[in-house]
Write a protein that holds these residues in place. Structure first.
Motif, PDB file in Angstrom:
ATOM      1  N   ALA A  24     -47.864   1.718 -36.879  1.00 53.54           N
ATOM      2  CA  ALA A  24     -46.470   2.080 -36.618  1.00 53.54           C
ATOM      3  C   ALA A  24     -46.220   3.544 -36.955  1.00 53.54           C
ATOM      4  N   ALA A  25     -46.776   4.020 -38.057  1.00 54.11           N
ATOM      5  CA  ALA A  25     -46.580   5.415 -38.462  1.00 54.11           C
ATOM      6  C   ALA A  25     -47.212   6.394 -37.477  1.00 54.11           C
ATOM      7  N   LEU A  26     -48.286   5.980 -36.800  1.00 54.29           N
ATOM      8  CA  LEU A  26     -49.006   6.860 -35.872  1.00 54.29           C
ATOM      9  C   LEU A  26     -48.643   6.626 -34.410  1.00 54.29           C
ATOM     10  N   GLY A  27     -47.689   5.741 -34.136  1.00 56.51           N
ATOM     11  CA  GLY A  27     -47.321   5.455 -32.755  1.00 56.51           C
ATOM     12  C   GLY A  27     -48.371   4.655 -32.014  1.00 56.51           C
ATOM     13  N   LEU A  28     -49.137   3.852 -32.745  1.00 61.22           N
ATOM     14  CA  LEU A  28     -50.185   3.012 -32.166  1.00 61.22           C
ATOM     15  C   LEU A  28     -49.801   1.549 -32.316  1.00 61.22           C
ATOM     16  N   GLN A  29     -50.705   0.635 -31.963  1.00 67.55           N
ATOM     17  CA  GLN A  29     -50.419  -0.790 -32.038  1.00 67.55           C
ATOM     18  C   GLN A  29     -51.624  -1.553 -32.576  1.00 67.55           C
ATOM     19  N   THR A  30     -51.347  -2.722 -33.136  1.00 61.88           N
ATOM     20  CA  THR A  30     -52.410  -3.691 -33.411  1.00 61.88           C
ATOM     21  C   THR A  30     -52.201  -4.840 -32.446  1.00 61.88           C
ATOM     22  N   ILE A  31     -53.306  -5.390 -31.979  1.00 57.22           N
ATOM     23  CA  ILE A  31     -53.269  -6.442 -30.970  1.00 57.22           C
ATOM     24  C   ILE A  31     -54.205  -7.558 -31.406  1.00 57.22           C
ATOM     25  N   SER A  32     -53.691  -8.771 -31.526  1.00 53.68           N
ATOM     26  CA  SER A  32     -54.537  -9.914 -31.890  1.00 53.68           C
ATOM     27  C   SER A  32     -55.515 -10.195 -30.760  1.00 53.68           C
ATOM     28  N   ASN A  33     -56.766 -10.483 -31.124  1.00 51.91           N
ATOM     29  CA  ASN A  33     -57.720 -10.873 -30.087  1.00 51.91           C
ATOM     30  C   ASN A  33     -58.522 -12.111 -30.457  1.00 51.91           C
ATOM     31  N   SER A  34     -58.413 -12.596 -31.681  1.00 52.86           N
ATOM     32  CA  SER A  34     -59.015 -13.871 -32.075  1.00 52.86           C
ATOM     33  C   SER A  34     -58.456 -14.255 -33.441  1.00 52.86           C
ATOM     34  N   GLU A  35     -58.819 -15.431 -33.916  1.00 54.16           N
ATOM     35  CA  GLU A  35     -58.375 -15.846 -35.248  1.00 54.16           C
ATOM     36  C   GLU A  35     -59.057 -15.057 -36.347  1.00 54.16           C
TER      37      GLU A  35
END
Length: 134
Positions: A24-35
């Protein structure tokens, strides 16, 4: 040019909290791709390059490897000094440890960066270069 890299972590929830905050601080994202893992990058629409973060033991690890045994360094580009400072603050508030407060570095012209250790001891950096460092 970087396509992808990865980090193995011991606690996915703790890592996700840390990486969600710095994304969030860098204008990026995290995306779930598995458990057992998630991706850190620009967006679902622009998925490469990315940082894979998970608890699965990679097939390419040599015998004896474990999270944190071979500290990794990953530097993320920041658009300006304020973004570097937001990264640093978010990291420290979400399980990171100081490894170099925001500022210029000796011997590196037109550079402004900050270093933190993630919850598993990997050295994570955000830096602005050139005009963005001023």
């Amino acid at each position: 040019m970087l396509d992808h890299t990865g980090l193995v972590v011991t606690d996915l929830a703790k890592a996700r909290r840390f990486y969600d905050a710095i994304a969030a601080a860098l204008g990026l994202q995290t995306i779930s791709n598995s458990e057992e893992s998630f991706l850190f990058g620009k967006s679902k629409e622009e998925p490469i390059p990315y940082l894979w973060i998970g608890t699965t033991r990679p097939s390419y690890w040599v015998e004896g490897s474990r999270p944190g045994i071979n500290q990794m360094h990953v530097a993320f580009r920041a658009e300006n000094k304020a973004m570097v400072e937001a990264f640093y603050k978010a990291a420290l508030e979400n399980g990171g440890t100081d490894n170099g407060a925001p500022g210029p570095r000796d011997g590196v012209p037109d550079y402004y960066g900050a270093f933190v250790l993630d919850p598993d001891g990997n050295n994570i950096e955000a830096c602005a270069r050139g005009e963005a460092s001023k």
